[in-house]
Design a protein around this motif. Sequence first.
Motif, PDB file in Angstrom:
ATOM      1  N   GLU A   1      -8.309  34.543 -17.547  1.00 52.97           N
ATOM      2  CA  GLU A   1     -10.119  35.099 -17.453  1.00 52.97           C
ATOM      3  C   GLU A   1     -10.101  35.076 -15.542  1.00 52.97           C
ATOM      4  N   LEU A   2      -9.852  34.667 -14.235  1.00 58.28           N
ATOM      5  CA  LEU A   2     -10.491  34.184 -13.350  1.00 58.28           C
ATOM      6  C   LEU A   2      -9.363  35.337 -12.961  1.00 58.28           C
ATOM      7  N   ARG A   3      -8.052  35.340 -13.047  1.00 59.06           N
ATOM      8  CA  ARG A   3      -7.239  36.082 -12.350  1.00 59.06           C
ATOM      9  C   ARG A   3      -7.392  37.586 -12.939  1.00 59.06           C
ATOM     10  N   ASP A   4      -8.171  37.745 -14.096  1.00 58.82           N
ATOM     11  CA  ASP A   4      -7.767  39.311 -13.829  1.00 58.82           C
ATOM     12  C   ASP A   4      -9.057  39.543 -13.762  1.00 58.82           C
ATOM     13  N   GLY A   5     -10.007  38.855 -13.404  1.00 61.87           N
ATOM     14  CA  GLY A   5     -10.927  38.873 -12.760  1.00 61.87           C
ATOM     15  C   GLY A   5     -10.736  39.867 -11.036  1.00 61.87           C
ATOM     16  N   LEU A   6      -9.746  38.822 -11.017  1.00 58.47           N
ATOM     17  CA  LEU A   6      -9.865  39.114  -8.945  1.00 58.47           C
ATOM     18  C   LEU A   6      -8.858  40.157  -8.966  1.00 58.47           C
ATOM     19  N   LEU A   7      -8.001  40.356 -10.394  1.00 59.40           N
ATOM     20  CA  LEU A   7      -6.962  41.898 -10.504  1.00 59.40           C
ATOM     21  C   LEU A   7      -7.999  43.209 -10.446  1.00 59.40           C
ATOM     22  N   GLU A   8      -8.850  42.860 -11.433  1.00 59.05           N
ATOM     23  CA  GLU A   8      -9.468  43.774 -11.692  1.00 59.05           C
ATOM     24  C   GLU A   8     -10.831  43.827  -9.719  1.00 59.05           C
ATOM     25  N   LYS A   9     -11.551  43.472  -9.348  1.00 59.92           N
ATOM     26  CA  LYS A   9     -12.509  43.534  -8.139  1.00 59.92           C
ATOM     27  C   LYS A   9     -11.756  43.415  -6.925  1.00 59.92           C
ATOM     28  N   HIS A  10     -10.217  43.206  -6.557  1.00 56.56           N
ATOM     29  CA  HIS A  10      -9.520  43.468  -5.544  1.00 56.56           C
ATOM     30  C   HIS A  10      -7.978  43.592  -5.577  1.00 56.56           C
ATOM     31  N   PRO A  11      -7.938  44.800  -6.690  1.00 55.48           N
ATOM     32  CA  PRO A  11      -6.301  45.298  -7.427  1.00 55.48           C
ATOM     33  C   PRO A  11      -5.030  45.177  -5.804  1.00 55.48           C
ATOM     34  N   ASP A  12      -5.205  45.108  -4.517  1.00 49.50           N
ATOM     35  CA  ASP A  12      -3.781  44.764  -3.630  1.00 49.50           C
ATOM     36  C   ASP A  12      -4.262  43.585  -3.403  1.00 49.50           C
ATOM     37  N   ARG A  13      -4.915  42.709  -4.356  1.00 44.79           N
ATOM     38  CA  ARG A  13      -4.545  41.150  -3.783  1.00 44.79           C
ATOM     39  C   ARG A  13      -3.431  41.155  -5.435  1.00 44.79           C
ATOM     40  N   ARG A  14      -2.323  40.484  -5.456  1.00 48.51           N
ATOM     41  CA  ARG A  14      -1.507  40.393  -7.656  1.00 48.51           C
ATOM     42  C   ARG A  14      -0.964  39.023  -7.253  1.00 48.51           C
ATOM     43  N   PRO A  15      -1.627  38.658  -7.030  1.00 53.26           N
ATOM     44  CA  PRO A  15      -1.271  37.023  -6.916  1.00 53.26           C
ATOM     45  C   PRO A  15      -0.493  36.290  -8.697  1.00 53.26           C
ATOM     46  N   THR A  16       0.284  35.648  -8.864  1.00 50.24           N
ATOM     47  CA  THR A  16       1.035  35.521  -9.808  1.00 50.24           C
ATOM     48  C   THR A  16      -0.335  34.527 -10.467  1.00 50.24           C
ATOM     49  N   PRO A  17       0.046  34.250 -11.702  1.00 46.68           N
ATOM     50  CA  PRO A  17      -0.956  33.195 -12.682  1.00 46.68           C
ATOM     51  C   PRO A  17      -0.545  31.852 -12.113  1.00 46.68           C
ATOM     52  N   GLN A  18       0.646  31.683 -12.105  1.00 45.75           N
ATOM     53  CA  GLN A  18       0.996  30.173 -11.042  1.00 45.75           C
ATOM     54  C   GLN A  18      -0.022  29.794 -10.082  1.00 45.75           C
ATOM     55  N   VAL A  19      -0.047  31.168  -9.507  1.00 47.37           N
ATOM     56  CA  VAL A  19      -0.468  30.509  -7.404  1.00 47.37           C
ATOM     57  C   VAL A  19      -2.024  30.651  -7.681  1.00 47.37           C
ATOM     58  N   VAL A  20      -2.820  30.843  -8.763  1.00 44.26           N
ATOM     59  CA  VAL A  20      -3.791  31.409  -9.366  1.00 44.26           C
ATOM     60  C   VAL A  20      -3.928  29.691  -9.676  1.00 44.26           C
ATOM     61  N   ARG A  21      -3.383  29.168 -10.599  1.00 42.06           N
ATOM     62  CA  ARG A  21      -3.853  27.950 -11.350  1.00 42.06           C
ATOM     63  C   ARG A  21      -3.190  26.883 -10.463  1.00 42.06           C
ATOM     64  N   ASN A  22      -2.048  26.851  -9.347  1.00 45.17           N
ATOM     65  CA  ASN A  22      -2.073  25.757  -8.018  1.00 45.17           C
ATOM     66  C   ASN A  22      -4.007  25.953  -7.049  1.00 45.17           C
ATOM     67  N   THR A  23      -3.936  27.413  -6.596  1.00 45.58           N
ATOM     68  CA  THR A  23      -5.630  26.887  -6.067  1.00 45.58           C
ATOM     69  C   THR A  23      -6.410  27.030  -6.659  1.00 45.58           C
ATOM     70  N   LEU A  24      -6.507  26.911  -7.958  1.00 45.97           N
ATOM     71  CA  LEU A  24      -7.923  26.104  -8.833  1.00 45.97           C
ATOM     72  C   LEU A  24      -7.303  24.660  -8.624  1.00 45.97           C
ATOM     73  N   GLU A  25      -6.519  24.171  -9.363  1.00 44.98           N
ATOM     74  CA  GLU A  25      -6.287  23.017  -8.997  1.00 44.98           C
ATOM     75  C   GLU A  25      -6.626  22.252  -7.744  1.00 44.98           C
ATOM     76  N   SER A  26      -6.427  23.461  -6.744  1.00 50.32           N
ATOM     77  CA  SER A  26      -6.835  22.667  -5.246  1.00 50.32           C
ATOM     78  C   SER A  26      -7.871  22.463  -4.532  1.00 50.32           C
ATOM     79  N   LEU A  27      -9.030  23.545  -5.495  1.00 49.55           N
ATOM     80  CA  LEU A  27      -9.603  23.287  -4.945  1.00 49.55           C
ATOM     81  C   LEU A  27     -10.690  22.166  -5.815  1.00 49.55           C
ATOM     82  N   VAL A  28     -10.284  22.007  -7.155  1.00 48.32           N
ATOM     83  CA  VAL A  28     -10.834  20.793  -7.558  1.00 48.32           C
ATOM     84  C   VAL A  28     -10.503  19.675  -7.134  1.00 48.32           C
TER      85      VAL A  28
END
Length: 161
Positions: A109-136
């Motif tokens: 859901e977060l990646r989909d929201g990111l792609l919608e709000k920031h179409p210039d940013r195209r992180p892979t699902p794994q990059v989003v998960r890694n970033t989220l885990e870093s924030l955790v």
Amino acid sequence: MTSRSTATLRSRLVDQAASDLEDNRRRQRELTERLAILQQEEALLTDILKLAQRYESFAAPSRLPEQSQDDPVVDRPRRTSAANERRPLLGDLLLELLGEHDEPCSARELRDGLLEKHPDRRPTPQVVRNTLESLVAKGRIRRDKQRRSVMYTLSPSQTAA
């Protein structure tokens, strides 16, 4: 030992020593040739390095051809550095998206929201998960497992901020 067997042994040893000596000389020639090649490669790489350093000095902002000597130098910022300075970090964007939701969100859901709000940013699902885990790991968001899904929410300290 008889003199005949001694002569035979001596002859074998002399032959072996001559063969070893010839092998050593051949190996020395090969190593000398290899050393010469390596020295040529070193000289070539040194020349390339000097050219690259010289090119860097040419790439610095300079006068445009149509400018006269009295005109001021136009200092244009590089596009890459300016673009990097303006782009927010992925973690900050994900925190912003999480702040917009009252309920926990999945990484998808977060990646989909990111792609919608920031179409210039195209992180892979794994990059989003890694970033989220870093924030955790930094304590900025919380991770909750609901059955087989992992959901993320802002940590209480982030919500207050």
